[in-house]
Design a protein around this motif. Structure first.
Motif, PDB file in Angstrom:
ATOM      1  N   GLU A   1       4.670   9.016  -6.163  1.00 43.67           N
ATOM      2  CA  GLU A   1       4.243   7.723  -5.624  1.00 43.67           C
ATOM      3  C   GLU A   1       2.733   7.626  -5.742  1.00 43.67           C
ATOM      4  N   ARG A   2       2.258   6.462  -6.180  1.00 45.35           N
ATOM      5  CA  ARG A   2       0.807   6.258  -6.282  1.00 45.35           C
ATOM      6  C   ARG A   2       0.494   4.792  -6.012  1.00 45.35           C
ATOM      7  N   THR A   3      -0.571   4.563  -5.271  1.00 45.51           N
ATOM      8  CA  THR A   3      -1.018   3.208  -4.982  1.00 45.51           C
ATOM      9  C   THR A   3      -2.298   2.929  -5.761  1.00 45.51           C
ATOM     10  N   PHE A   4      -2.314   1.808  -6.462  1.00 46.22           N
ATOM     11  CA  PHE A   4      -3.472   1.369  -7.234  1.00 46.22           C
ATOM     12  C   PHE A   4      -4.104   0.185  -6.533  1.00 46.22           C
TER      13      PHE A   4
ATOM     14  N   SER B   1       0.806  -1.220   0.000  1.00 48.87           N
ATOM     15  CA  SER B   1       0.000   0.000   0.000  1.00 48.87           C
ATOM     16  C   SER B   1       0.839   1.270   0.000  1.00 48.87           C
ATOM     17  N   GLU B   2       2.137   1.167   0.269  1.00 49.79           N
ATOM     18  CA  GLU B   2       3.008   2.344   0.208  1.00 49.79           C
ATOM     19  C   GLU B   2       4.428   1.900  -0.110  1.00 49.79           C
ATOM     20  N   ALA B   3       5.175   2.795  -0.716  1.00 57.41           N
ATOM     21  CA  ALA B   3       6.521   2.467  -1.177  1.00 57.41           C
ATOM     22  C   ALA B   3       7.465   2.131  -0.031  1.00 57.41           C
ATOM     23  N   ALA B   4       7.255   2.732   1.125  1.00 59.03           N
ATOM     24  CA  ALA B   4       8.159   2.512   2.256  1.00 59.03           C
ATOM     25  C   ALA B   4       8.126   1.070   2.743  1.00 59.03           C
ATOM     26  N   THR B   5       7.004   0.383   2.562  1.00 58.00           N
ATOM     27  CA  THR B   5       6.889  -0.988   3.064  1.00 58.00           C
ATOM     28  C   THR B   5       6.821  -2.032   1.946  1.00 58.00           C
ATOM     29  N   ALA B   6       6.672  -1.597   0.707  1.00 55.97           N
ATOM     30  CA  ALA B   6       6.580  -2.536  -0.415  1.00 55.97           C
ATOM     31  C   ALA B   6       7.978  -2.868  -0.931  1.00 55.97           C
ATOM     32  N   THR B   7       8.158  -4.122  -1.286  1.00 59.19           N
ATOM     33  CA  THR B   7       9.421  -4.539  -1.890  1.00 59.19           C
ATOM     34  C   THR B   7       9.315  -4.314  -3.389  1.00 59.19           C
ATOM     35  N   PRO B   8      10.227  -3.538  -3.977  1.00 57.28           N
ATOM     36  CA  PRO B   8      10.164  -3.340  -5.431  1.00 57.28           C
ATOM     37  C   PRO B   8      10.294  -4.675  -6.161  1.00 57.28           C
ATOM     38  N   GLU B   9       9.359  -4.939  -7.070  1.00 58.91           N
ATOM     39  CA  GLU B   9       9.365  -6.177  -7.835  1.00 58.91           C
ATOM     40  C   GLU B   9       9.917  -5.969  -9.236  1.00 58.91           C
TER      41      GLU B   9
ATOM     42  N   PRO C   1      -3.208  -4.229  -3.436  1.00 55.14           N
ATOM     43  CA  PRO C   1      -2.562  -2.960  -3.753  1.00 55.14           C
ATOM     44  C   PRO C   1      -1.186  -3.090  -4.411  1.00 55.14           C
ATOM     45  N   VAL C   2      -0.984  -2.226  -5.380  1.00 56.15           N
ATOM     46  CA  VAL C   2       0.269  -2.136  -6.112  1.00 56.15           C
ATOM     47  C   VAL C   2       0.716  -0.681  -6.054  1.00 56.15           C
ATOM     48  N   VAL C   3       1.947  -0.460  -5.655  1.00 53.25           N
ATOM     49  CA  VAL C   3       2.467   0.894  -5.555  1.00 53.25           C
ATOM     50  C   VAL C   3       3.489   1.136  -6.666  1.00 53.25           C
ATOM     51  N   VAL C   4       3.446   2.343  -7.222  1.00 53.40           N
ATOM     52  CA  VAL C   4       4.377   2.757  -8.266  1.00 53.40           C
ATOM     53  C   VAL C   4       5.124   3.990  -7.776  1.00 53.40           C
ATOM     54  N   THR C   5       6.423   4.018  -8.012  1.00 54.54           N
ATOM     55  CA  THR C   5       7.203   5.213  -7.703  1.00 54.54           C
ATOM     56  C   THR C   5       7.941   5.654  -8.959  1.00 54.54           C
ATOM     57  N   VAL C   6       8.161   6.954  -9.038  1.00 53.33           N
ATOM     58  CA  VAL C   6       8.931   7.536 -10.132  1.00 53.33           C
ATOM     59  C   VAL C   6       9.918   8.515  -9.511  1.00 53.33           C
ATOM     60  N   GLU C   7      11.177   8.371  -9.858  1.00 47.73           N
ATOM     61  CA  GLU C   7      12.224   9.279  -9.390  1.00 47.73           C
ATOM     62  C   GLU C   7      13.065   9.675 -10.592  1.00 47.73           C
ATOM     63  N   GLY C   8      13.488  10.912 -10.625  1.00 48.87           N
ATOM     64  CA  GLY C   8      14.374  11.345 -11.696  1.00 48.87           C
ATOM     65  C   GLY C   8      14.148  12.786 -12.070  1.00 48.87           C
ATOM     66  N   VAL C   9      14.288  13.051 -13.373  1.00 43.38           N
ATOM     67  CA  VAL C   9      14.195  14.408 -13.906  1.00 43.38           C
ATOM     68  C   VAL C   9      13.281  14.386 -15.122  1.00 43.38           C
ATOM     69  N   TRP C  10      12.337  15.325 -15.155  1.00 44.99           N
ATOM     70  CA  TRP C  10      11.469  15.487 -16.327  1.00 44.99           C
ATOM     71  C   TRP C  10      11.646  16.901 -16.842  1.00 44.99           C
ATOM     72  N   GLN C  11      12.161  17.030 -18.051  1.00 44.47           N
ATOM     73  CA  GLN C  11      12.430  18.304 -18.705  1.00 44.47           C
ATOM     74  C   GLN C  11      13.155  19.275 -17.773  1.00 44.47           C
ATOM     75  N   GLY C  12      14.198  18.763 -17.130  1.00 42.24           N
ATOM     76  CA  GLY C  12      15.064  19.576 -16.289  1.00 42.24           C
ATOM     77  C   GLY C  12      14.589  19.795 -14.862  1.00 42.24           C
ATOM     78  N   LYS C  13      13.422  19.263 -14.496  1.00 41.43           N
ATOM     79  CA  LYS C  13      12.889  19.446 -13.137  1.00 41.43           C
ATOM     80  C   LYS C  13      12.840  18.105 -12.412  1.00 41.43           C
ATOM     81  N   ARG C  14      13.270  18.107 -11.159  1.00 41.49           N
ATOM     82  CA  ARG C  14      13.287  16.888 -10.353  1.00 41.49           C
ATOM     83  C   ARG C  14      11.869  16.380 -10.135  1.00 41.49           C
TER      84      ARG C  14
END
Length: 140
Positions: free
Chosen positions: A121-124, A47-55, A104-117
């Motif tokens: 995080e979203r849970t489906f 339900s959240e990235a902090a407790t979910a193991t990335p698969e 529940p499945v959680v998705v995270t995105v980290e990085g840069v989009w068009q020069g902005k950090r």
């Protein structure tokens, strides 16, 4: 005499490192004309990235061309451009029917989009719901 030779070598290497780019040795490449857009997307059950193991994790680079380990990089980049890089603006597909089974499945995105950090995080409710959002952005 040895100390003088060491100082001369150190000074020469330092001057080359500092002044080399100023002499035209480093010519700008075409890719430097684009704002960077490089993302790492992860997904896992929970339900959240902090407790979910990335698969699964994929990379997505959208400038100057779509690339990365994302299975549909070109389509994902096009969808993100259409949404202005706003992951919350990605709409679910209307031609997909998902069950109401809560897994529940959680998705995270980290990085840069068009020069902005970017940090997202979203849970489906389940994997089907995740895959239906943005058609291909989260389908990996």
């Amino acid at each position: 005499m040895r100390t003088t030779a060491r100082w001369a070598a150190t000074l020469g290497l330092t001057a080359a490192a500092v002044c080399g780019p100023l002499t035209g040795a480093a010519v700008a490449t075409p890719s430097s004309l684009y704002a960077p857009s490089a993302l790492v997307l992860t997904t896992g059950h929970g339900s959240e990235a902090a407790t979910a193991t990335p698969e699964r994790a994929v990379t997505l680079t959208c400038a100057p061309a779509a690339s990365g380990t994302h299975p549909a990089a070109a389509q994902a980049c096009a969808e993100l451009r259409g949404a202005g890089g706003d992951f919350d603006a990605l709409a679910p597909r209307t031609d997909v029917w998902c069950t109401k089974l809560y897994d529940p499945v959680v998705v995270t995105v980290e990085g840069v989009w068009q020069g902005k950090r970017v940090s997202y995080e979203r849970t489906f409710g389940n994997q089907c719901m995740r895959d239906s959002y943005g058609a291909s952005v989260f389908a990996f």
